[in-house]
Write an enzyme that holds these catalytic residues in place. Structure first.
Site: not given
Length: 260
Positions: A98, A140, A248
């Protein structure tokens, strides 16, 4: 309902990676706290494992058994944030990340591009050289790299918005220019409207107003050429499961072939 049972369930601890394997009897755990020298390995749970390596059809299962698991980059400035899980397999290494967000006011932009991105690249290059196998990092990555990775590319505010600043895009490009590839974009260079993140607050998912922030980045050697028969592992496809709800972000997939 049995309140006593519910209470016990709520206190159950999350299982660790090592709990899925059966350690050999009489072995001891080991721990290495030398963060800056060896990547901060916390691999004691995966040492000395007894695992069934019987083949499954044509698959050599030993190629899918981790050799090592680590949870740090080996830099204290980054490791306190707990953003990395790296698994070394016999034929490749894979890091789930991340990447730090630069913040609404871009107060972490310098840290993100000048420190984190540079150190991540150095660690990946070192591992690729030392292990002599393809390297993959994924997750991400908090950057919409190209114009096709943002639904509203060209909007004036993007240059000052985390994930779409020129600095972040250029930093990601430097990583690719160092011998790595954005697997999805390389295999699908003309794909448009392929996003992995949508603002829930703005209700952007139904109209597909999103960003592609999630990637598989890998060694260029993962991409096979017809004449190259010596490669033991190659990337065959990468795609986005945009219909999967619950966050999301949505999942992304990398399909790889392990050759005999």
């Amino acid at each position: 309902k049995n309140e006593g049972e519910d209470s016990k369930k709520s206190k159950k601890k999350q299982a660790t990676i090592g709990s899925f394997f059966q350690p050999k009897k009489g072995t001891s755990k080991k721990k290495d706290n030398n963060d800056d020298d060896d990547g901060g390995k916390d691999n004691e749970e995966c040492d000395h494992l007894t695992i069934d390596t019987s083949p499954i059809g044509d698959i050599d299962i030993s190629n899918l058994i981790p050799l090592d698991v680590s949870y740090k980059l080996g830099k204290k400035a980054h490791d306190e944030e707990g953003r990395v899980i790296t698994i070394d397999f016999p034929l490749f290494s894979m890091s789930n990340l991340y990447v730090p967000n630069s913040g609404q006011k871009l107060d972490r932009l310098g840290y993100r591009t000048d420190s984190w991105d540079a150190d991540l690249l150095a660690v990946m290059q070192k591992k690729e050289k030392e292990r002599n196998v393809p390297i993959i990092w994924l997750g991400d990555l908090n950057v919409a790299h190209k114009s096709t990775d943002a639904w509203n590319d060209g909007a004036k505010h993007l240059a000052k918005t985390a994930g779409t600043t020129p600095e972040e895009r250029a930093s990601f490009q430097r990583q690719l220019d160092s011998g790595f590839v954005d697997v999805f974009r390389l295999l699908h260079p003309d794909a448009q409207g392929q996003y992995t993140y949508w603002s829930q607050r703005a209700g952007n998912r139904p109209p597909n107003k999103g960003l592609r922030l999630d990637y598989f980045v890998g060694s260029s050697s993962l991409i096979s050429e017809a004449s190259d028969e010596e490669k033991k592992i190659v990337a065959r496809d990468s795609y986005i499961l945009y219909e999967q709800k619950g966050s999301d972000h949505c999942p992304i997939v990398l399909e790889m072939e392990i050759k005999k």
